[in-house]
Write a protein that holds these residues in place. Sequence first.
Motif, PDB file in Angstrom:
ATOM      1  N   ASP A   8     -62.180  18.241 -26.780  1.00 36.66           N
ATOM      2  CA  ASP A   8     -61.280  17.475 -27.730  1.00 36.66           C
ATOM      3  C   ASP A   8     -59.811  17.662 -27.036  1.00 36.66           C
ATOM      4  N   ALA A  10     -57.307  16.619 -27.957  1.00 38.03           N
ATOM      5  CA  ALA A  10     -55.734  17.109 -28.823  1.00 38.03           C
ATOM      6  C   ALA A  10     -55.788  18.617 -28.898  1.00 38.03           C
ATOM      7  N   SER A  13     -54.797  19.941 -25.499  1.00 37.30           N
ATOM      8  CA  SER A  13     -53.266  19.524 -25.265  1.00 37.30           C
ATOM      9  C   SER A  13     -52.259  20.297 -26.176  1.00 37.30           C
ATOM     10  N   THR A  14     -52.774  21.176 -26.914  1.00 34.81           N
ATOM     11  CA  THR A  14     -51.959  22.056 -27.775  1.00 34.81           C
ATOM     12  C   THR A  14     -51.613  23.221 -27.375  1.00 34.81           C
TER      13      THR A  14
END
Length: 141
Positions: A8, A10, A13-14
């Motif tokens: 994932d 998202a 990229s956190t």
Amino acid sequence: MIQPINRDQAILSTKSVDATPMDLQIVTDLLDTLKAHQEECVGMAANMIGQTKRIIVVQMGIMPVAMINPKITKKIGPSPKSEGCLSLDGQRTVTRYHSITVKYLDQQFKPHTQQFTDFIAQIIQHEVDHCDGVLICTFSL
């Protein structure tokens, strides 16, 4: 416990937050998951198993080493390298440094500052990028 590989973007990229002694199970899970993927993987970051904590594990010879809250404090000798990642398809060319200095905590939360070179330095840079929410992509020197 072996965990599934997170794909994932998202989560990947956190930016991860600092780990605490309460997060030691994540270290164990990362070490188990790295061992399960030892044929195709030499390092992992916690977000690769869905945990946004600053924890990485790196295969150094026959020993996997956990680094908690790693921070690269010095970089010397940039050069292009080709890398892949279990969380992404394909290979990419990235800029990595020949020599790095890293501050980190071990599994007992004792502080260390150590210099790494060559392939081990490359692995650490890749995993620290994961902690910073940076996915491998093409960079120029």
